[in-house]
Design a protein around this motif. Structure first.
Motif, mmCIF file in Angstrom:
data_model
loop_
_atom_site.group_PDB
_atom_site.id
_atom_site.type_symbol
_atom_site.label_atom_id
_atom_site.label_comp_id
_atom_site.label_asym_id
_atom_site.label_seq_id
_atom_site.Cartn_x
_atom_site.Cartn_y
_atom_site.Cartn_z
ATOM 1 N N MET A 55 -15.560 15.048 17.105
ATOM 2 C CA MET A 55 -15.440 14.261 15.228
ATOM 3 C C MET A 55 -15.375 12.804 15.708
ATOM 4 S SD MET A 55 -10.980 14.149 14.788
ATOM 5 C CE MET A 55 -10.565 15.825 14.868
ATOM 6 N N LYS A 56 -15.874 12.151 14.622
ATOM 7 C CA LYS A 56 -16.858 10.582 14.022
ATOM 8 C C LYS A 56 -15.526 10.016 13.566
ATOM 9 C CE LYS A 56 -19.631 8.111 10.928
ATOM 10 N NZ LYS A 56 -20.262 8.403 9.773
ATOM 11 N N ILE A 57 -14.812 9.070 14.103
ATOM 12 C CA ILE A 57 -14.259 8.173 13.995
ATOM 13 C C ILE A 57 -14.299 6.537 13.210
ATOM 14 C CG2 ILE A 57 -12.350 6.409 14.920
ATOM 15 C CD1 ILE A 57 -12.395 7.981 17.869
ATOM 16 N N THR A 58 -13.468 6.093 12.329
ATOM 17 C CA THR A 58 -13.527 6.004 11.007
ATOM 18 C C THR A 58 -13.306 4.432 10.765
ATOM 19 O OG1 THR A 58 -15.021 7.253 10.182
ATOM 20 C CG2 THR A 58 -14.349 5.721 8.461
ATOM 21 N N LYS A 59 -13.476 3.083 10.966
ATOM 22 C CA LYS A 59 -12.601 1.855 10.749
ATOM 23 C C LYS A 59 -11.857 1.858 9.809
ATOM 24 C CE LYS A 59 -11.360 -2.201 12.902
ATOM 25 N NZ LYS A 59 -10.702 -2.090 14.390
ATOM 26 N N VAL A 60 -11.312 2.282 9.292
ATOM 27 C CA VAL A 60 -10.391 2.096 8.252
ATOM 28 C C VAL A 60 -9.752 0.622 8.097
ATOM 29 C CG1 VAL A 60 -8.290 2.811 6.827
ATOM 30 C CG2 VAL A 60 -9.715 4.161 8.610
ATOM 31 N N SER A 61 -9.309 -0.311 6.943
ATOM 32 C CA SER A 61 -8.334 -1.305 6.533
ATOM 33 C C SER A 61 -7.234 -1.519 6.614
ATOM 34 C CB SER A 61 -8.565 -1.679 5.449
ATOM 35 O OG SER A 61 -8.119 -1.322 4.059
ATOM 36 N N GLU A 62 -6.160 -1.906 7.021
ATOM 37 C CA GLU A 62 -5.517 -2.689 7.249
ATOM 38 C C GLU A 62 -4.849 -2.307 5.379
ATOM 39 O OE1 GLU A 62 -2.410 -2.682 9.156
ATOM 40 O OE2 GLU A 62 -3.820 -1.876 9.795
ATOM 41 N N ASN A 63 -5.514 -3.141 4.468
ATOM 42 C CA ASN A 63 -4.521 -2.591 3.885
ATOM 43 C C ASN A 63 -5.007 -0.862 3.388
ATOM 44 O OD1 ASN A 63 -4.453 -4.677 2.976
ATOM 45 N ND2 ASN A 63 -6.124 -5.394 1.792
ATOM 46 N N GLN A 64 -5.900 -0.400 3.716
ATOM 47 C CA GLN A 64 -6.132 1.272 3.336
ATOM 48 C C GLN A 64 -4.728 2.128 3.850
ATOM 49 O OE1 GLN A 64 -7.871 2.818 1.203
ATOM 50 N NE2 GLN A 64 -6.567 4.548 1.693
ATOM 51 N N ILE A 65 -4.520 1.669 5.045
ATOM 52 C CA ILE A 65 -3.877 2.593 6.020
ATOM 53 C C ILE A 65 -2.491 2.278 5.082
ATOM 54 C CG2 ILE A 65 -2.423 2.037 8.199
ATOM 55 C CD1 ILE A 65 -5.108 1.401 9.428
ATOM 56 N N ASN A 66 -1.683 1.117 4.442
ATOM 57 C CA ASN A 66 -0.657 0.891 4.059
ATOM 58 C C ASN A 66 -0.922 1.471 2.858
ATOM 59 O OD1 ASN A 66 0.469 -0.821 6.068
ATOM 60 N ND2 ASN A 66 -0.081 -2.870 4.854
ATOM 61 N N LYS A 67 -1.730 1.685 2.511
ATOM 62 C CA LYS A 67 -1.819 2.675 1.451
ATOM 63 C C LYS A 67 -1.243 4.017 0.896
ATOM 64 C CE LYS A 67 -4.928 3.846 -2.967
ATOM 65 N NZ LYS A 67 -6.084 2.998 -3.729
ATOM 66 N N THR A 68 -2.293 4.106 2.124
ATOM 67 C CA THR A 68 -1.888 5.964 2.711
ATOM 68 C C THR A 68 -0.603 6.336 3.063
ATOM 69 O OG1 THR A 68 -4.458 6.238 3.506
ATOM 70 C CG2 THR A 68 -2.743 7.624 4.328
ATOM 71 N N LYS A 69 0.149 4.754 3.615
ATOM 72 C CA LYS A 69 2.093 5.325 4.007
ATOM 73 C C LYS A 69 2.741 5.499 2.666
ATOM 74 C CE LYS A 69 1.644 3.059 8.835
ATOM 75 N NZ LYS A 69 2.330 2.148 9.714
ATOM 76 N N LEU A 70 2.035 4.658 1.325
ATOM 77 C CA LEU A 70 3.042 4.398 0.342
ATOM 78 C C LEU A 70 2.392 5.443 -0.089
ATOM 79 C CD1 LEU A 70 2.571 0.675 -0.577
ATOM 80 C CD2 LEU A 70 4.905 1.973 0.236
ATOM 81 N N GLU A 71 1.243 6.275 -0.180
ATOM 82 C CA GLU A 71 1.161 7.430 -0.943
ATOM 83 C C GLU A 71 2.103 8.771 -0.456
ATOM 84 O OE1 GLU A 71 -2.706 7.101 -2.255
ATOM 85 O OE2 GLU A 71 -2.015 5.788 -2.830
ATOM 86 N N GLU A 72 1.652 9.178 1.066
ATOM 87 C CA GLU A 72 2.415 10.122 1.816
ATOM 88 C C GLU A 72 3.711 10.397 2.243
ATOM 89 O OE1 GLU A 72 0.385 12.748 2.398
ATOM 90 O OE2 GLU A 72 -1.975 11.814 1.165
ATOM 91 N N LYS A 73 3.916 9.262 2.410
ATOM 92 C CA LYS A 73 5.705 9.153 3.249
ATOM 93 C C LYS A 73 5.357 9.962 4.380
ATOM 94 C CE LYS A 73 7.191 7.533 -1.077
ATOM 95 N NZ LYS A 73 6.195 6.284 -1.584
ATOM 96 N N PHE A 74 6.613 9.169 5.279
ATOM 97 C CA PHE A 74 6.812 9.693 6.946
ATOM 98 C C PHE A 74 7.649 11.046 6.750
ATOM 99 C CE2 PHE A 74 9.450 9.700 10.492
ATOM 100 C CZ PHE A 74 8.766 10.218 11.497
ATOM 101 N N VAL A 75 6.554 12.461 7.244
ATOM 102 C CA VAL A 75 7.787 12.887 6.616
ATOM 103 C C VAL A 75 7.521 13.806 8.953
ATOM 104 C CG1 VAL A 75 7.671 15.723 6.671
ATOM 105 C CG2 VAL A 75 7.533 13.635 5.160
ATOM 106 N N PRO A 76 8.630 13.849 9.765
ATOM 107 C CA PRO A 76 8.534 13.682 11.160
ATOM 108 C C PRO A 76 8.593 15.407 11.735
ATOM 109 C CG PRO A 76 11.191 13.333 10.145
ATOM 110 C CD PRO A 76 9.995 13.482 9.403
ATOM 111 N N LYS A 77 8.987 16.289 10.636
ATOM 112 C CA LYS A 77 8.487 17.952 11.137
ATOM 113 C C LYS A 77 7.527 17.962 9.998
ATOM 114 C CE LYS A 77 13.455 18.594 11.355
ATOM 115 N NZ LYS A 77 14.574 19.265 10.889
ATOM 116 N N PRO A 78 7.022 19.422 11.179
ATOM 117 C CA PRO A 78 5.872 20.578 10.062
ATOM 118 C C PRO A 78 6.220 20.950 8.386
ATOM 119 C CG PRO A 78 5.653 20.916 12.243
ATOM 120 C CD PRO A 78 6.836 20.061 12.232
ATOM 121 N N TYR A 79 5.599 20.533 7.833
ATOM 122 C CA TYR A 79 5.658 20.952 6.091
ATOM 123 C C TYR A 79 4.399 21.546 5.315
ATOM 124 C CZ TYR A 79 4.507 16.102 3.748
ATOM 125 O OH TYR A 79 2.818 16.176 3.910
ATOM 126 N N LYS A 80 4.441 22.302 4.393
ATOM 127 C CA LYS A 80 3.814 22.566 3.884
ATOM 128 C C LYS A 80 2.940 21.716 2.885
ATOM 129 C CE LYS A 80 2.608 27.249 4.627
ATOM 130 N NZ LYS A 80 1.781 29.159 4.015
#
Length: 65
Positions: A1-26
């Protein structure tokens, strides 16, 4: 698997868009997901399943990065 460096801004944006869900969901696409949109574990390449245990926000952050 290729690992790509991602900026803190992109990580924070993803966290805002995806939200944290601890349990598996579809997700709307019908894929088992957890954390911040994780569908596969980076260390094993194994897909998330409905039977996986819940994860912490710290674990989700590690999977996202």
């Amino acid at each position: 698997m290729k690992i790509t460096k991602v900026s803190e801004n992109q990580i924070n944006k993803t966290k805002l868009e995806e939200k944290f869900v601890p349990k598996p969901y579809k997700c709307p696409a019908g894929v088992w997901t957890l954390g911040y949109g994780t569908t596969r574990y980076f260390d094993t390449g194994k897909a998330v399943t409905q039977f996986d245990k819940p994860i912490t926000e710290k674990e989700a952050d590690r999977l996202l990065r």
